[in-house]
Scaffold this active site. Structure first.
Site, PDB file in Angstrom:
ATOM      1  N   PHE A   8       0.817  -1.209   0.000  1.00  0.00           N
ATOM      2  CA  PHE A   8       0.000   0.000   0.000  1.00  0.00           C
ATOM      3  C   PHE A   8       0.852   1.262   0.000  1.00  0.00           C
ATOM      4  O   PHE A   8       1.803   1.386   0.787  1.00  0.00           O
ATOM      5  CB  PHE A   8      -0.877   0.058   1.260  1.00  0.00           C
ATOM      6  CG  PHE A   8      -1.937  -0.992   1.340  1.00  0.00           C
ATOM      7  CD1 PHE A   8      -3.196  -0.775   0.802  1.00  0.00           C
ATOM      8  CD2 PHE A   8      -1.684  -2.202   1.969  1.00  0.00           C
ATOM      9  CE1 PHE A   8      -4.185  -1.747   0.887  1.00  0.00           C
ATOM     10  CE2 PHE A   8      -2.667  -3.178   2.056  1.00  0.00           C
ATOM     11  CZ  PHE A   8      -3.922  -2.948   1.510  1.00  0.00           C
ATOM     12  N   ASP A   9       0.479   2.197  -0.853  1.00  0.00           N
ATOM     13  CA  ASP A   9       0.914   3.578  -0.646  1.00  0.00           C
ATOM     14  C   ASP A   9       0.266   4.038   0.664  1.00  0.00           C
ATOM     15  O   ASP A   9      -0.679   3.417   1.150  1.00  0.00           O
ATOM     16  CB  ASP A   9       0.446   4.434  -1.821  1.00  0.00           C
ATOM     17  CG  ASP A   9       0.740   5.901  -1.617  1.00  0.00           C
ATOM     18  OD1 ASP A   9       1.889   6.246  -1.321  1.00  0.00           O
ATOM     19  OD2 ASP A   9      -0.221   6.696  -1.710  1.00  0.00           O
ATOM     20  N   PHE A  10       0.737   5.144   1.217  1.00  0.00           N
ATOM     21  CA  PHE A  10       0.166   5.586   2.493  1.00  0.00           C
ATOM     22  C   PHE A  10      -0.718   6.818   2.326  1.00  0.00           C
ATOM     23  O   PHE A  10      -1.930   6.760   2.473  1.00  0.00           O
ATOM     24  CB  PHE A  10       1.282   5.846   3.506  1.00  0.00           C
ATOM     25  CG  PHE A  10       0.757   6.025   4.898  1.00  0.00           C
ATOM     26  CD1 PHE A  10       0.113   4.978   5.538  1.00  0.00           C
ATOM     27  CD2 PHE A  10       0.895   7.229   5.568  1.00  0.00           C
ATOM     28  CE1 PHE A  10      -0.398   5.122   6.822  1.00  0.00           C
ATOM     29  CE2 PHE A  10       0.395   7.387   6.844  1.00  0.00           C
ATOM     30  CZ  PHE A  10      -0.256   6.343   7.481  1.00  0.00           C
TER      31      PHE A  10
END
Length: 213
Positions: A8-10
């Site tokens: 995941f990107d944040f």
């Protein structure tokens, strides 16, 4: 092939930091370039690293502007972030299904951990890749490949998920499937240009995708 890991990107994917980022950029840019930028202009700065952005805006002044950015951002971090619906509950469900979870971000690890603490989600991630860990940030494949290496997962068994072109491109460059999120501030149509393998309308869509393989 079975999906065993989700990367995941944040910012803008797991935690809504859009208002924080835009207001921080406006604070810095209004001092350096008075009246030249609007909040809408700052949308294009969401995704790239701070070094990339400030190198283009003010070559040679990156360090000073990044320092100003971080000072203001850290001071206003907790008050300006909000949560997206069902993020933590879905992460918990995915973890219970046996998936390995990672964060692959263009933020520093310290800032990622601060956001995870506010979400109450630190315990759910097997590894976090921040700018401290790599020489080349997304869309370069290095952060994605490092996450896979740490997790012991093959490319075919992972999906990279994010709200920006950099996330989808990094996934594809690394040879993994990529998913865009429809709640991205730049919009679903923007992300579709980069041909994600999936488009999430809701965080819980991941449960269905994983089950279907």
């Amino acid at each position: 092939m079975t999906i065993k890991a989700l990367l995941f990107d944040f910012d803008g994917t797991l935690l809504n930091t859009n208002e924080l980022i835009i207001q921080t950029f406006m604070h810095v840019l209004n001092k350096r370039f008075p009246g030249q930028y609007s909040p809408k202009d700052c949308l294009k700065f969401i995704g790239p690293s701070l070094t990339q952005t400030f190198s283009e805006l003010a070559p040679g002044e990156e360090e000073e502007l990044i320092a100003q950015y971080r000072t203001w951002n850290e001071a206003h971090h907790d008050e300006l972030i909000t949560e997206y619906p069902d993020v933590v509950s879905t992460l918990e469900q995915l973890k219970a299904m046996g998936l390995k979870l990672a964060i692959v971000s263009t933020k520093r690890n310290e800032t990622i951990q601060r956001g995870l603490t506010l979400l109450g989600a630190n315990h759910l991630f097997d590894t976090c890749i921040g700018t401290d860990d790599v020489q080349n940030v997304k869309p370069d494949p290095e952060p994605v490949l490092l996450a896979l290496s740490r997790l012991g997962i093959a490319k075919e068994e992972a999906i990279m998920i994010g709200d920006n072109s950099h996330d989808i491109e990094a996934g594809h460059h690394a040879g993994v499937r990529a998913a865009g999120v429809a709640w991205a501030i730049k919009g679903e149509a923007y992300l579709q240009q980069f041909k994600p393998d999936y488009m999430l309308q809701h965080m819980s869509d991941l449960v269905t995708i994983v089950k279907e393989g």
